[in-house]
Design a protein around this motif. Structure first.
Motif, PDB file in Angstrom:
ATOM      1  N   CYS A   1     -61.366 -58.579 -18.723  1.00  0.00           N
ATOM      2  CA  CYS A   1     -61.386 -58.628 -17.277  1.00  0.00           C
ATOM      3  C   CYS A   1     -62.761 -58.194 -16.793  1.00  0.00           C
TER       4      CYS A   1
ATOM      5  N   HIS B   1     -63.687 -55.707 -15.469  1.00  0.00           N
ATOM      6  CA  HIS B   1     -63.973 -54.295 -15.696  1.00  0.00           C
ATOM      7  C   HIS B   1     -64.033 -53.966 -17.179  1.00  0.00           C
TER       8      HIS B   1
ATOM      9  N   HIS C   1     -61.747 -54.545 -19.568  1.00  0.00           N
ATOM     10  CA  HIS C   1     -60.516 -54.315 -20.323  1.00  0.00           C
ATOM     11  C   HIS C   1     -60.163 -55.587 -21.078  1.00  0.00           C
TER      12      HIS C   1
ATOM     13  N   CYS D   1     -55.032 -58.079 -15.375  1.00  0.00           N
ATOM     14  CA  CYS D   1     -55.281 -56.947 -16.258  1.00  0.00           C
ATOM     15  C   CYS D   1     -54.378 -55.790 -15.861  1.00  0.00           C
TER      16      CYS D   1
ATOM     17  N   CYS E   1     -56.310 -52.584 -14.890  1.00  0.00           N
ATOM     18  CA  CYS E   1     -56.858 -52.660 -13.537  1.00  0.00           C
ATOM     19  C   CYS E   1     -55.753 -52.498 -12.508  1.00  0.00           C
TER      20      CYS E   1
HETATM   21 ZN   LIG Z   1     -59.161 -54.582 -16.194  1.00  0.00          ZN
END
Ligand SMILES: [Zn+2]
Length: 72
Positions: free
Chosen positions: A23, A25, A27, A44, A47
């Motif tokens: 993702c 971020h 992950h 995710c 998230c």
């Molecule tokens: Zn994420």
């Protein structure tokens, strides 16, 4: 060519997203961490959990008074 065909051809943004392994971020989109929405998109979980915590924190936060004690 419709947008739908574009996606199926793997040139649209949706297809590009589907190829991502992480993702935005960072992950991993693995089986544990990935959730499919009704729209067929991946989500995710990490998230989602973070957003949920942020939401809860904001909700329980005391609203800041605007202005107020400013002398004079
Ligand atoms: Zn994420």
């Amino acid at each position: 060519v419709t947008w739908r065909e574009n996606i199926l051809r793997g040139e649209g943004q949706g297809a590009r997203n589907a190829r991502k392994t992480h993702c935005k971020h960072g992950h991993p989109f693995d089986q544990e961490n990935t959730e499919w929405t009704l729209l067929g998109r991946r989500r995710c979980r990490a998230c989602k959990r973070q957003a949920d915590e942020r939401y809860r924190a904001r909700k329980s936060a005391v609203p800041q008074p605007t202005g107020g004690t400013n002398g004079t």
